[in-house]
Design an enzyme around this catalytic site. Sequence first.
Site, short mmCIF file in Angstrom:
data_model
loop_
_atom_site.label_atom_id
_atom_site.label_comp_id
_atom_site.label_asym_id
_atom_site.label_seq_id
_atom_site.Cartn_x
_atom_site.Cartn_y
_atom_site.Cartn_z
N LYS A 1 0.79 -1.22 -0.03
CA LYS A 1 0.04 -0.13 -0.13
C LYS A 1 0.69 1.18 0.14
O LYS A 1 1.86 1.06 0.99
CB LYS A 1 -0.85 0.08 1.49
CG LYS A 1 -1.89 1.00 1.53
CD LYS A 1 -2.75 0.78 2.47
CE LYS A 1 -3.62 1.65 2.79
NZ LYS A 1 -4.59 1.31 4.22
N SER B 1 -9.42 1.53 3.16
CA SER B 1 -8.80 2.22 2.46
C SER B 1 -7.65 1.49 1.66
O SER B 1 -7.02 2.03 0.67
CB SER B 1 -8.13 3.25 3.46
OG SER B 1 -7.31 2.64 4.27
N SER C 1 -9.34 -1.21 7.36
CA SER C 1 -8.87 -1.10 6.08
C SER C 1 -8.22 -2.37 5.46
O SER C 1 -7.98 -2.00 3.97
CB SER C 1 -8.00 0.16 5.90
OG SER C 1 -8.78 1.38 6.07
N1 GLN Z 1 -12.64 3.33 7.14
C1 GLN Z 1 -12.09 3.61 8.42
C2 GLN Z 1 -11.79 5.10 8.42
O1 GLN Z 1 -12.25 5.74 7.29
C3 GLN Z 1 -10.65 2.75 8.69
C4 GLN Z 1 -9.58 3.21 7.92
C5 GLN Z 1 -8.52 2.37 8.00
O2 GLN Z 1 -8.56 1.49 8.54
N2 GLN Z 1 -7.44 2.93 7.51
O3 GLN Z 1 -11.19 5.60 9.25
#
Ligand code: GLN
Length: 473
Positions: free
Chosen positions: A76, A151, A175
Site C-alpha cells: 500500500k 482504504s 482498512s
Molecule cells: N474506514 C475507516 C476510516 O475511514 C478505517 C480506515 C483504516 O482502517 N485505515 O477511518
Amino acid sequence: MNSSIAELHKLYAAGDAKPSGVCREALDRIEKDNERLNAYITINRESALKMAAGMDADIQAAIKQRPLAGVPVAIKDNMCLAGVRTTCASRVLGDYAPPYTATAVKKLEEAGAIIIGKTNLDEFAMGSSTENSAFGPARNPVNAELTPGGSSGGSAVTVAAGHIPVALGSDTGGSIRQPASFCGVVGLKPTYGRVSRYGLVAFASSLDQIGPLTTNVADAARALQVISGRDRHDSTSSNAPVPDYLGALSGDIKGLRVGVPPECFGEGLDPEVKEKVEAGIRKLADRGAEIVEVHLPHTKYAIAVYYVIATAEASSNLARYDGVRYGFRAEESRTLSEMYRKTRDEGFGAEVKRRIMLGTFVLSSGYYDAYYEKAQRVRSMLAGDFAEAFKRCDVIVTPTAPTPAFKIGEKSNDPLAMYLGDIYTVTINLTGVPAISVPCGSSKAGLPIGLQLIGNHFDEARLLNAAYAFEQS
Ligand code: GLN
C-alpha cells in the site's frame, strides 16, 4: 499468475517458471488493468524485473531457504520503500521519496519477495472506498462500477484480480478486512504490536497495524510469519514470540469455542450478508466447533468512539505536513503562516481536512474531557467487553461489513453513511485484538461477502487455523 505462494513455488521447484517470467507477466497484466481498475499509484517495472532476473539462476535453491523467494508482492502506498515515491494518495506529499524502507517491507524483501508496486488507497488511509485518492478511485474487479472498499482498496484489487498472491495493507479501523470482504479475498489485521509500524505513514498511531491481503489463509499465515516480530525502531512492537503460523493450520477445530455476539447481527445488517454469515457459523459447527453466545454490549458506541480517537490522533500526526519538510509547498506566499495555510489547503483533500478539523476540535481546551477523554473511557469498556467474551470463547464471529460492495459515488457525499459501514471492524482496532476476513459466499447479485473471525491478543495461530478450517469447508 498462479493464485498461491505454494503453487508458485511448485512451479519454481519443477523448473517450469522463473521469477523474471512471473514478474513480467504480472507487470504486463497490472499495467493493462490499471487503466480500468486503478489499483496502483506506482509500478516498479524496472527495479522489479532487475531483481527478478538476479534471482532466476538460483531460484530452486532459494525457495528452500526463503519463504517468499521470487514472489511478486505489492505494498500500500503509505509504506516506505527507499527511493520510491510514497504518496499516501495525497497531493501534500508531492513526489516525496523516503530514504529508508519500512520494516515490514524490508522483511518481505529479506524473505525473497519482489516489490512490484505501490497500491492506491484513500488519502492517508482515511476512508472505506478508495474514492478519497488524489489519483482517482480504484475499482472493484468483480464489477468496475463498484468500489473495492478501502482504504487498502488497491491491495485488495490486485490480489483479487489475480495479479499477485500477496499485498500488504494497513488497518486502522477495518482498512484491510473491509476491502478484502468487498473483493472476495482474505485480509488479516494482526494484534496491535505484532508487526512493526516503522515506515508506515501514521494515521492514528494507537490503532494502525500492517497486515496481508491474500487469496487464501495459508498465504496469510506465510506472510504474517515473515513480517511479525519485535523491531527496535518501533517501541510499540511486541517481544511476544512469533509462533509457527503455517504449522498451526491443521484444519482441526473440534471443541473450538466460537462466540457469536447478537449485537452484531441486528439492525443495519443487510439480510443477505446475515444469511451468509449465519450459514458460515453453521459450517464451523459442522466441523466440530462449539457455538456459544457472547455479548459485546458497548458495540453501539464504537463508531462514535473511533471517529473521536482516530481523528484526534490524525490531527496531531498530520500536523507535520506544513510545506517545510515534505513534498508539496504552495507557491507565492508572502508570510510563513500563509505558506502553511495554502500548502495544507491545496495539499489535503476534503475528507482529510474534515478529520483534521474534527480531531482538532475534540482535543481543544474545554472540549477535551467531553470528547477525547470520554472516548478513551468507552474504549476501555470495549476492551472489557472483549476480555469478558474471551473467557467464554476462543474466537468470535461477525460479518466483516454490513453490506457487500457499494457503487462508486453512492456514499461519497454522505460521510456519516460511510462511517457507519465500519461498525464491525473498528472495535477490533480500538481493543488491539487480531481479526481476519475470509470470503463466505456471494450475494444474489454475485458480490462477495466476508466473514470476520476475531481472536484474542497474540492468538493469531488459533485464529488462522479457525479461518483455515472455515475455508476448507
Ligand atoms: N474506514 C475507516 C476510516 O475511514 C478505517 C480506515 C483504516 O482502517 N485505515 O477511518
